[in-house]
Write a protein that holds these residues in place. Sequence first.
Motif, mmCIF file in Angstrom:
data_model
loop_
_atom_site.group_PDB
_atom_site.id
_atom_site.type_symbol
_atom_site.label_atom_id
_atom_site.label_comp_id
_atom_site.label_asym_id
_atom_site.label_seq_id
_atom_site.Cartn_x
_atom_site.Cartn_y
_atom_site.Cartn_z
ATOM 1 N N ARG A 174 40.495 40.693 33.873
ATOM 2 C CA ARG A 174 39.739 41.837 34.391
ATOM 3 C C ARG A 174 40.672 42.952 34.852
ATOM 4 N NH1 ARG A 174 35.586 40.178 38.797
ATOM 5 N NH2 ARG A 174 34.567 39.219 37.010
ATOM 6 N N GLU A 226 28.127 41.612 37.148
ATOM 7 C CA GLU A 226 28.675 40.377 36.590
ATOM 8 C C GLU A 226 27.684 39.727 35.627
ATOM 9 O OE1 GLU A 226 28.402 41.054 39.777
ATOM 10 O OE2 GLU A 226 30.315 40.751 40.791
ATOM 11 N N ILE A 242 39.734 34.768 33.829
ATOM 12 C CA ILE A 242 38.741 35.842 34.062
ATOM 13 C C ILE A 242 39.311 36.918 34.979
ATOM 14 C CG2 ILE A 242 36.554 36.333 35.277
ATOM 15 C CD1 ILE A 242 35.561 33.582 34.119
ATOM 16 N N ASP A 282 31.321 35.936 33.264
ATOM 17 C CA ASP A 282 32.249 36.136 34.382
ATOM 18 C C ASP A 282 32.332 34.921 35.297
ATOM 19 O OD1 ASP A 282 33.073 38.812 33.835
ATOM 20 O OD2 ASP A 282 31.078 39.484 34.446
#
Length: 495
Positions: A409, A227, A405, A231
């Motif tokens: 993803r 990360e 986010i 993130d």
Amino acid sequence: MNYSLREKLIRYIDAGFPIIYINSFEESKVDEVIKYAISGREIVEWNGFNGYVDFITKASIIENCSLRDTLKVFKNNSELNRKVLVLKDISPFIKNANIISYIKGIAQNINEGLDANIIIVSTSVYIPSELEKYITVLEMDYLKTPEIEKIILKFIKDNSLQSISTSLLEEMSVAFKGLSQFEINNILALGYADDGELTHKDLSLIFEQKQQIIKKAGILEMIPLKEDIGDIGGLENLKVWLKRKAMVFKNLVKARQFGVDMPRGVLIAGVPGCGKSLSAKAAAKLLRFPLLRLDVGRLIGKYVGESERNMRKAIALAEAISPCVLWVDELEKVFAGIGGADEVAARLIENFLIWMHGKESPTFVVATANDITKLPPELLRKGNFDEIFYVGLPSEEERKNIFRIHIARRRKNDLGSIDIDKLISKTQGYSGADIEEIVKESIETVFVEGKNELTTEDILRVIEKSHSLSEIMKEPLEKMSREYENRKFKNASKL
Ligand code: ADP
């Protein structure tokens, strides 16, 4: 004053300390140190492989002599006068009552005037309580960067290799920190065997090797970095602050010359599932330092002094590996794990703070805690950490980012058609981890139902069935947020 292992050993031997316990996984290096520290005394050794041997030649003194029989030789007469007895591989035997009493007998003779010492060399520290008052523990010291540079340059010369750039030499020396001379030479040989030269590529070999060492030591864990700061949804104040520290670390020499203090570390405390661990990981990635997680649970030992020793070991290892981020996860567990032994916890924390105040190595501490009500006020005093941040439940704006986010993803193409505002109005009081779970569950449901697109409605359906963190933990959360307000911690989020 900071003495090297050799200097300390000389002092302790000369001062007649009966048992010196050297905690190290580098036997050959310890042998070198002992050889030079014994001031003309004869050295004998018992090890698990060869039995009772001459320390220098490793030739048998008495064939097939067990540890017990070797100790017996020394207990009953003045055989040990002006000798140093080195014991290796004794961890399988050190809990045996017979062995303990033999060692204790010899230690008492030394205390009463016998000119001798016992040196125990072991990869782990276990001290039976009967022997505690006779034993002094020493840790191996690690190579400093200039010493490592010398080893690399010698390797290049010995193998007639092409010379390397100053920047690669510097990078390699920093990366090699924490490794022994033997290990460094091995890795250099590996890197060289590969393609006949030393290049940037060989840095990954160093990293792998370090991971092995950390695993062996057992208290720290090296966390892979995935990360990054992008993130993290929200927590803008914390992100800006971390970027500032990264800038200092990136220009450390210049910054220090300018008068900037060495960054010490940060305490990130607050609501569970709201990005504290995520921030620790992102900080390491941002700084481009390896991330070492200190398992506070494993630090706390059953035996007297064990917790402090573990803490010292963890700190020594982090310093040796530095530059690194030392992540002290769930700091409050120091106090919970000891089961009422507040004194031990207080001493542990005190040692930790003393180290943090005095440290000159680029070891950046990120401590995280869910419940600061369990932490003593002296720990939270200004000046211990560079800053203390409070992480609360995410605001509307932050929830928006967190949804984005986690959807992006997993289902990047669906993100544009999802009405995030609708999700926000239904998720007040939800944590970042709650939101991630909702997104994950929605996507799985859509897949299982055989649909090929994630929609706002799919997510809303999962929200309907879920419960927010503030529903589940209403009272403790309210208490916590009052506490943080009283203590005037900086909010990690921009309000
Ligand atoms: P804690 O505060 O308890 O340390 P974590 O950082 O481990 O919580 O959060 C658990 C998971 O929830 C994270 O790995 C991440 O996927 C998600 N999460 C929590 N907070 C955020 C955030 N602010 N932004 C993005 N994801 C988050």
